[in-house]
Design a protein around this motif. Structure first.
Motif, PDB file in Angstrom:
ATOM      1  N   ILE A  60     -80.928  -8.312  18.359  1.00 22.45           N
ATOM      2  CA  ILE A  60     -81.519  -9.589  17.715  1.00 22.45           C
ATOM      3  C   ILE A  60     -80.271  -9.355  16.531  1.00 22.45           C
ATOM      4  O   ILE A  60     -79.518  -8.156  16.139  1.00 22.45           O
ATOM      5  CB  ILE A  60     -82.707  -8.663  16.265  1.00 22.45           C
ATOM      6  CG1 ILE A  60     -83.672  -8.402  17.899  1.00 22.45           C
ATOM      7  CG2 ILE A  60     -82.765  -9.224  15.333  1.00 22.45           C
ATOM      8  CD1 ILE A  60     -84.890  -7.945  16.274  1.00 22.45           C
ATOM      9  N   ARG A 108     -82.435  -3.395  21.043  1.00 25.43           N
ATOM     10  CA  ARG A 108     -83.848  -2.559  21.256  1.00 25.43           C
ATOM     11  C   ARG A 108     -83.838  -2.217  23.082  1.00 25.43           C
ATOM     12  O   ARG A 108     -83.531  -3.097  24.143  1.00 25.43           O
ATOM     13  CB  ARG A 108     -85.185  -4.173  21.437  1.00 25.43           C
ATOM     14  CG  ARG A 108     -84.788  -4.057  19.497  1.00 25.43           C
ATOM     15  CD  ARG A 108     -85.551  -5.251  19.681  1.00 25.43           C
ATOM     16  NE  ARG A 108     -87.081  -5.244  19.904  1.00 25.43           N
ATOM     17  CZ  ARG A 108     -88.067  -4.368  19.909  1.00 25.43           C
ATOM     18  NH1 ARG A 108     -88.137  -4.169  18.779  1.00 25.43           N
ATOM     19  NH2 ARG A 108     -89.448  -4.647  19.755  1.00 25.43           N
ATOM     20  N   HIS A 150     -86.127 -14.514   6.445  1.00 27.41           N
ATOM     21  CA  HIS A 150     -86.765 -13.687   5.429  1.00 27.41           C
ATOM     22  C   HIS A 150     -85.496 -14.496   4.207  1.00 27.41           C
ATOM     23  O   HIS A 150     -84.789 -14.255   4.044  1.00 27.41           O
ATOM     24  CB  HIS A 150     -85.802 -12.116   5.431  1.00 27.41           C
ATOM     25  CG  HIS A 150     -86.235 -11.654   6.708  1.00 27.41           C
ATOM     26  ND1 HIS A 150     -86.533 -10.337   7.066  1.00 27.41           N
ATOM     27  CD2 HIS A 150     -87.184 -12.012   7.820  1.00 27.41           C
ATOM     28  CE1 HIS A 150     -86.564  -9.920   8.550  1.00 27.41           C
ATOM     29  NE2 HIS A 150     -87.391 -10.545   8.390  1.00 27.41           N
ATOM     30  N   HIS A 159     -82.598 -14.299  11.774  1.00 26.02           N
ATOM     31  CA  HIS A 159     -82.838 -12.627  12.416  1.00 26.02           C
ATOM     32  C   HIS A 159     -83.131 -13.426  13.794  1.00 26.02           C
ATOM     33  O   HIS A 159     -84.013 -14.168  14.086  1.00 26.02           O
ATOM     34  CB  HIS A 159     -84.125 -12.201  12.308  1.00 26.02           C
ATOM     35  CG  HIS A 159     -83.946 -10.828  10.679  1.00 26.02           C
ATOM     36  ND1 HIS A 159     -83.508  -9.460  11.286  1.00 26.02           N
ATOM     37  CD2 HIS A 159     -83.558 -11.121   9.410  1.00 26.02           C
ATOM     38  CE1 HIS A 159     -83.617  -9.175   9.644  1.00 26.02           C
ATOM     39  NE2 HIS A 159     -83.491 -10.242   9.132  1.00 26.02           N
ATOM     40  N   TRP A 176     -91.758  -7.946  22.644  1.00 24.48           N
ATOM     41  CA  TRP A 176     -90.511  -8.309  20.769  1.00 24.48           C
ATOM     42  C   TRP A 176     -91.783  -8.206  19.532  1.00 24.48           C
ATOM     43  O   TRP A 176     -92.035  -7.843  18.697  1.00 24.48           O
ATOM     44  CB  TRP A 176     -90.440  -9.705  20.593  1.00 24.48           C
ATOM     45  CG  TRP A 176     -89.185 -10.189  21.329  1.00 24.48           C
ATOM     46  CD1 TRP A 176     -89.179 -11.016  22.710  1.00 24.48           C
ATOM     47  CD2 TRP A 176     -87.512  -9.664  21.642  1.00 24.48           C
ATOM     48  NE1 TRP A 176     -87.672 -11.066  23.313  1.00 24.48           N
ATOM     49  CE2 TRP A 176     -87.147 -10.364  21.994  1.00 24.48           C
ATOM     50  CE3 TRP A 176     -87.003  -8.917  20.328  1.00 24.48           C
ATOM     51  CZ2 TRP A 176     -85.683 -10.323  22.255  1.00 24.48           C
ATOM     52  CZ3 TRP A 176     -86.201  -9.130  20.620  1.00 24.48           C
ATOM     53  CH2 TRP A 176     -85.336 -10.205  21.024  1.00 24.48           C
ATOM     54  N   ARG A 181     -91.001 -13.448   4.590  1.00 25.18           N
ATOM     55  CA  ARG A 181     -90.807 -13.001   6.354  1.00 25.18           C
ATOM     56  C   ARG A 181     -91.124 -14.030   7.220  1.00 25.18           C
ATOM     57  O   ARG A 181     -92.630 -13.941   7.076  1.00 25.18           O
ATOM     58  CB  ARG A 181     -90.801 -11.652   6.284  1.00 25.18           C
ATOM     59  CG  ARG A 181     -90.227 -10.860   6.067  1.00 25.18           C
ATOM     60  CD  ARG A 181     -89.725  -9.965   6.719  1.00 25.18           C
ATOM     61  NE  ARG A 181     -89.267  -8.359   5.530  1.00 25.18           N
ATOM     62  CZ  ARG A 181     -88.739  -8.104   6.112  1.00 25.18           C
ATOM     63  NH1 ARG A 181     -88.681  -6.858   6.797  1.00 25.18           N
ATOM     64  NH2 ARG A 181     -87.958  -7.074   5.129  1.00 25.18           N
ATOM     65  N   ASP A 229     -93.769  -9.632  15.140  1.00 28.47           N
ATOM     66  CA  ASP A 229     -92.180 -10.304  15.774  1.00 28.47           C
ATOM     67  C   ASP A 229     -91.523  -9.235  15.907  1.00 28.47           C
ATOM     68  O   ASP A 229     -91.477  -8.818  14.887  1.00 28.47           O
ATOM     69  CB  ASP A 229     -92.042 -11.530  15.798  1.00 28.47           C
ATOM     70  CG  ASP A 229     -90.707 -11.637  16.904  1.00 28.47           C
ATOM     71  OD1 ASP A 229     -91.273 -11.997  18.223  1.00 28.47           O
ATOM     72  OD2 ASP A 229     -89.657 -11.730  16.544  1.00 28.47           O
ATOM     73  N   ALA A 230     -90.455  -8.218  16.472  1.00 28.39           N
ATOM     74  CA  ALA A 230     -89.529  -7.560  15.932  1.00 28.39           C
ATOM     75  C   ALA A 230     -88.865  -7.805  14.546  1.00 28.39           C
ATOM     76  O   ALA A 230     -87.972  -7.472  13.844  1.00 28.39           O
ATOM     77  CB  ALA A 230     -88.806  -7.115  17.133  1.00 28.39           C
ATOM     78  N   THR A 231     -88.972  -9.541  14.521  1.00 32.21           N
ATOM     79  CA  THR A 231     -87.793 -10.066  13.700  1.00 32.21           C
ATOM     80  C   THR A 231     -88.755 -10.078  12.984  1.00 32.21           C
ATOM     81  O   THR A 231     -87.227 -10.159  11.784  1.00 32.21           O
ATOM     82  CB  THR A 231     -87.471 -11.276  14.190  1.00 32.21           C
ATOM     83  OG1 THR A 231     -88.148 -11.532  14.311  1.00 32.21           O
ATOM     84  CG2 THR A 231     -86.552 -11.339  15.425  1.00 32.21           C
ATOM     85  N   MET A 232     -89.784  -9.667  12.472  1.00 29.70           N
ATOM     86  CA  MET A 232     -90.613  -9.430  11.491  1.00 29.70           C
ATOM     87  C   MET A 232     -91.124  -8.371  10.856  1.00 29.70           C
ATOM     88  O   MET A 232     -91.451  -8.366  10.194  1.00 29.70           O
ATOM     89  CB  MET A 232     -91.502 -10.681  10.914  1.00 29.70           C
ATOM     90  CG  MET A 232     -92.244 -10.691  11.981  1.00 29.70           C
ATOM     91  SD  MET A 232     -93.003 -12.380  11.905  1.00 29.70           S
ATOM     92  CE  MET A 232     -93.522 -12.024  10.116  1.00 29.70           C
ATOM     93  N   ASP A 233     -90.362  -7.373  10.786  1.00 29.80           N
ATOM     94  CA  ASP A 233     -91.313  -5.724  11.278  1.00 29.80           C
ATOM     95  C   ASP A 233     -90.949  -5.485   9.374  1.00 29.80           C
ATOM     96  O   ASP A 233     -90.035  -5.334   8.901  1.00 29.80           O
ATOM     97  CB  ASP A 233     -90.473  -4.969  12.113  1.00 29.80           C
ATOM     98  CG  ASP A 233     -91.357  -3.508  12.126  1.00 29.80           C
ATOM     99  OD1 ASP A 233     -91.643  -3.142  11.023  1.00 29.80           O
ATOM    100  OD2 ASP A 233     -90.936  -2.472  12.559  1.00 29.80           O
ATOM    101  N   ARG A 243     -78.940  -5.720  16.957  1.00 27.18           N
ATOM    102  CA  ARG A 243     -79.413  -4.515  17.015  1.00 27.18           C
ATOM    103  C   ARG A 243     -79.981  -5.118  18.374  1.00 27.18           C
ATOM    104  O   ARG A 243     -80.074  -5.880  19.372  1.00 27.18           O
ATOM    105  CB  ARG A 243     -81.309  -4.976  16.282  1.00 27.18           C
ATOM    106  CG  ARG A 243     -81.183  -4.630  14.865  1.00 27.18           C
ATOM    107  CD  ARG A 243     -82.425  -5.120  14.175  1.00 27.18           C
ATOM    108  NE  ARG A 243     -83.725  -4.949  14.765  1.00 27.18           N
ATOM    109  CZ  ARG A 243     -84.747  -5.216  14.117  1.00 27.18           C
ATOM    110  NH1 ARG A 243     -84.933  -5.968  13.505  1.00 27.18           N
ATOM    111  NH2 ARG A 243     -85.881  -4.581  14.916  1.00 27.18           N
ATOM    112  N   SER A 268     -86.838 -15.022  12.365  1.00 32.77           N
ATOM    113  CA  SER A 268     -87.321 -15.498  11.624  1.00 32.77           C
ATOM    114  C   SER A 268     -86.149 -15.690  10.131  1.00 32.77           C
ATOM    115  O   SER A 268     -85.150 -15.379  10.634  1.00 32.77           O
ATOM    116  CB  SER A 268     -87.523 -13.792  11.631  1.00 32.77           C
ATOM    117  OG  SER A 268     -88.717 -13.700  12.362  1.00 32.77           O
TER     118      SER A 268
END
Lengths: 347, 78
Positions: free
Chosen positions: A273, A309, A234, A265, A314, A223, B36-40, A307, A232
């Motif tokens: 997101i 939030r 993945h 993401h 973040w 990631r 970051d929340a995008t890679m939790d 998503r 991000s």
């Protein structure tokens, strides 16, 4: 009687959970969290509806610090699968019926030992139709390099009931499946925090059961956060093998499978997101029986989620709502759609 | 036999709790890295979760966590 037994075990889970949550009244801080999701999958052959709930508490048994962090998590899932009247559904055997309901309850307890390591206790019990499944196990987690490399190892003992099948397979051999399967699993997870923007996740699973050769699989994921794009990437690969001498006590022959996926993401505005992903899956089967005619399986899965939030930061976990959609395509011409709604909450 | 198993589980759970209460070490858990929340890492890929139904691959079923009973939840796992 089996339902009574299921109920007794469920009551036991609640009692054990209560024992574990109760120390928070006396000892320091407590955090609660949970997830709830409901989803549906539909193709020409069947309709599946599922729901899941899990809740956990994380608390310190030694005052305000986090030296002896404990956690308890309980979960329940329910799934109902119904065959359609279509031609595509004729080979599906839902344990001999047109509809099957599966339920599963699980418990996970974790306790820090005051060192950078913790131990876990895992238990689950469930029903697939009228047959019971049970699993009991334990594990250890340890930071090999503090805050950077963490290793987790778990072992499980599984006990699964199933319906006996008695038929002639493609070789003319008589296949009789056992009514109970005992198995063991050993799993290792390595989490590597390469930096604050790069994570590597590696998993290995070795699994044995009394009617088939041993199975193993390996997966690797990366990631990567890309600051300039506010998002991000993945990516992941998996490899799976279940090969060896297969006796006529099982429906399936040998299986080798590989898959790969990639997801993006993207952060939007301050609280959303948006994710888009693709997974490719390929499997080589050597079927034993007339019930498993497919030798090469290939499938595509295209999926997306949004998503929302509640927290505008973040870098911290947040209560959130999520909506997911996936489109599944199979090389035999089958295609299906999945939609699900989820809620994550923290107190 | 079953009652014994569940009693044993209760005892193990209590033992773990007591062990946690009695431990006294100066070591501390380090705080988790701020990500970051995008890679939790606590969130699995939706590719392994989103199909609750009946993909046809044997291992695929296991990966998607299906307990549909089509074959079984994981026909080749122990």
């Amino acid at each position: 009687m089996p339902n009574m037994w299921l109920m007794q075990n469920f009551v036991n889970l609640i009692l054990i959970t209560t024992i574990f949550i109760s120390p928070q009244v006396t000892f320091g801080q407590t955090k609660f969290s949970g997830q709830t999701a409901a989803g549906s999958y539909r193709d020409k052959s069947l309709v599946s509806k599922s729901g899941s709930f899990s809740a956990g508490s994380e608390f310190s048994l030694a005052g305000e610090g986090n030296e002896y962090l404990s956690s308890v998590q309980v979960g329940a899932t329910v799934q109902e699968v119904t065959k359609t009247d279509s031609e595509e559904a004729k080979d599906i055997d839902l344990q001999g019926g047109e509809k099957i309901v599966s339920k599963n309850y699980n418990l996970a307890l974790s306790q820090s030992l005051g060192l950078p390591q913790s131990i876990q206790f895992l238990y689950s019990i469930g029903k697939i139709g009228k047959y019971t499944t049970k699993s009991i196990g334990g594990g250890v987690q340890r930071w090999l390099i503090m805050d950077r490399v963490r290793l987790g190892i778990t072992i499980k003992q599984n006990d699964t009931e199933q319906g006996i099948k008695d038929y002639a397979d493609v070789d003319g051999k008589r296949v009789i499946t056992p009514d109970r399967i005992d198995g063991r699993q050993a799993a290792a997870n390595l989490m590597v925090y390469i930096s604050n923007t790069t994570i590597g996740i590696f998993d290995y699973l070795y699994s044995t059961r009394n009617d088939r050769p041993a199975t193993w699989n390996l997966s690797a994921q990366v990631r990567q956060y890309i600051e300039r794009a506010n998002g991000s990437l993945h990516m992941g690969l998996t490899h799976y093998e279940n090969v060896g001498s297969i006796q006529p006590t099982t429906t399936y022959g040998s299986v080798v499978a590989n898959s790969t996926y990639a997801e993006w993401h993207q952060k939007l505005k301050n609280q959303y997101i948006l994710m888009g992903g693709y997974r490719f899956y390929v499997e080589h089967e050597n079927p034993r029986s007339v019930d498993a005619p497919i030798k090469e399986v290939g499938s595509d899965l295209i999926y997306t989620s949004l998503r929302y939030r509640f927290n505008k930061s973040w870098t911290y976990r947040s209560n959130e709502l999520s909506l997911s959609y996936g489109h599944y395509l199979h090389n035999a011409g089958l295609s299906g759609d999945n939609i699900s709604l989820g809620v994550d909450w923290f107190i | 036999m079953r009652t014994n198993l569940t009693n044993m589980m209760t005892i193990v759970a209590l033992a773990i709790t007591l062990n946690g209460c009695q431990s006294s070490s100066g070591f501390k858990f380090s705080k988790s890295r701020i990500l970051d929340a995008t890679m939790d890492p606590s969130k699995s890929s939706p590719a392994s979760q989103s199909l609750a139904g009946s993909p046809n691959g044997l291992w695929e079923k296991a990966q998607t966590g299906s307990s549909s009973g089509v074959g079984s939840s994981c026909p080749t796992c122990g």
